[in-house]
Motif scaffolding. Structure first.
Motif, PDB file in Angstrom:
ATOM      1  N   ARG A  92      36.765  49.185  45.019  1.00 20.81           N
ATOM      2  CA  ARG A  92      37.871  48.252  45.216  1.00 20.81           C
ATOM      3  C   ARG A  92      37.821  47.603  46.603  1.00 20.81           C
ATOM      4  NH1 ARG A  92      37.611  49.182  40.642  1.00 20.81           N
ATOM      5  NH2 ARG A  92      39.137  50.015  39.261  1.00 20.81           N
ATOM      6  N   GLY A  93      36.629  47.175  46.989  1.00 18.86           N
ATOM      7  CA  GLY A  93      36.425  46.569  48.289  1.00 18.86           C
ATOM      8  C   GLY A  93      36.660  45.062  48.298  1.00 18.86           C
ATOM      9  N   TYR A  94      37.181  44.536  47.244  1.00 22.53           N
ATOM     10  CA  TYR A  94      37.413  43.100  47.135  1.00 22.53           C
ATOM     11  C   TYR A  94      38.859  42.767  47.484  1.00 22.53           C
ATOM     12  CZ  TYR A  94      39.058  44.863  42.649  1.00 22.53           C
ATOM     13  OH  TYR A  94      39.689  45.597  41.675  1.00 22.53           O
ATOM     14  N   VAL A  95      39.121  41.492  47.674  1.00 24.65           N
ATOM     15  CA  VAL A  95      40.465  41.009  47.944  1.00 24.65           C
ATOM     16  C   VAL A  95      41.058  40.539  46.622  1.00 24.65           C
ATOM     17  CG1 VAL A  95      41.817  39.256  49.158  1.00 24.65           C
ATOM     18  CG2 VAL A  95      39.844  40.288  50.270  1.00 24.65           C
ATOM     19  N   GLU A  96      42.229  41.052  46.309  1.00 30.19           N
ATOM     20  CA  GLU A  96      42.880  40.681  45.064  1.00 30.19           C
ATOM     21  C   GLU A  96      44.092  39.801  45.392  1.00 30.19           C
ATOM     22  OE1 GLU A  96      44.409  42.880  40.984  1.00 30.19           O
ATOM     23  OE2 GLU A  96      43.653  44.056  42.649  1.00 30.19           O
ATOM     24  N   LEU A  97      44.059  38.582  44.920  1.00 31.93           N
ATOM     25  CA  LEU A  97      45.159  37.655  45.146  1.00 31.93           C
ATOM     26  C   LEU A  97      46.069  37.688  43.921  1.00 31.93           C
ATOM     27  CD1 LEU A  97      43.155  34.664  46.619  1.00 31.93           C
ATOM     28  CD2 LEU A  97      44.387  36.422  47.852  1.00 31.93           C
TER      29      LEU A  97
END
Length: 184
Positions: A92-97
């Protein structure tokens, strides 16, 4: 079967977990191990990229630059980027908008998350497939790199493998959504 795996199986037998949870756990473990291994290779590739660039800079001062540095660094960058994709999804190293989605009802949020995971999984599976097809075409045509004159199709297959890892990670997340959100 290792000791840890035997312990997990014994706990499942006592808890009476259904087979689909067991299968999801195995798929989750496979995804994690594959993507963690790819991430380690990506880290090694990044380190190698730095060594090639620094080595080339030193050679430039002392003697003459190494021909093909740009090709090698480009290939290593492609492997680094592709191999890091799946681990980023797993950890879960991503950016969630989600500023808009969080205003929706919980049921609609869950449906949208499932839909987006499904679309992403299909998209990245198609990407992996098309990169593999491209690699096969490059291999069949006998294409060589411009500066060094070596076949580079194996690197194309490695990039495809990175997308396969990402697709597997998204598949696991998609299946987890139908299993209450998590398998462990």
């Amino acid at each position: 079967m290792g000791l840890l795996e035997k312990q997990v199986m014994q706990k499942r037998a006592v808890a009476g977990l259904p087979r689909k949870v067991e299968a999801l756990d195995r798929l989750n473990s496979l995804s994690f191990v594959l993507n963690q291994g790819l991430a380690w290779v990506a880290g090694g590739s990044l380190l190698l990229m730095v060594l090639v660039v620094v080595g080339n800079a030193i050679l430039r001062v002392v003697y003459a630059p190494f021909p093909g540095t740009t090709e090698i660094v480009g290939w290593l960058a492609a492997v680094t980027g592709a191999f890091g994709l799946g681990y980023t999804q797993v950890s879960r190293g991503y950016v969630e908008l989600d500023a808009l989605v969080e205003r929706f009802s919980p049921g609609l949020q869950k449906a949208l998350k499932r839909l987006m995971l499904f679309i992403s999984m299909i998209f990245f599976a198609l990407v992996a497939w098309q990169i593999t097809v491209y690699g096969l075409n490059v291999a069949k045509n006998g294409n060589l790199s411009e500066t060094m004159g070596i076949p580079y199709y194996p690197l194309i297959f490695l990039v495809s493998l990175g997308f396969v890892g990402l697709t597997l990670a998204i598949l696991v997340d998609f299946l987890k959504e139908f299993n209450g959100g998590a398998s462990r």
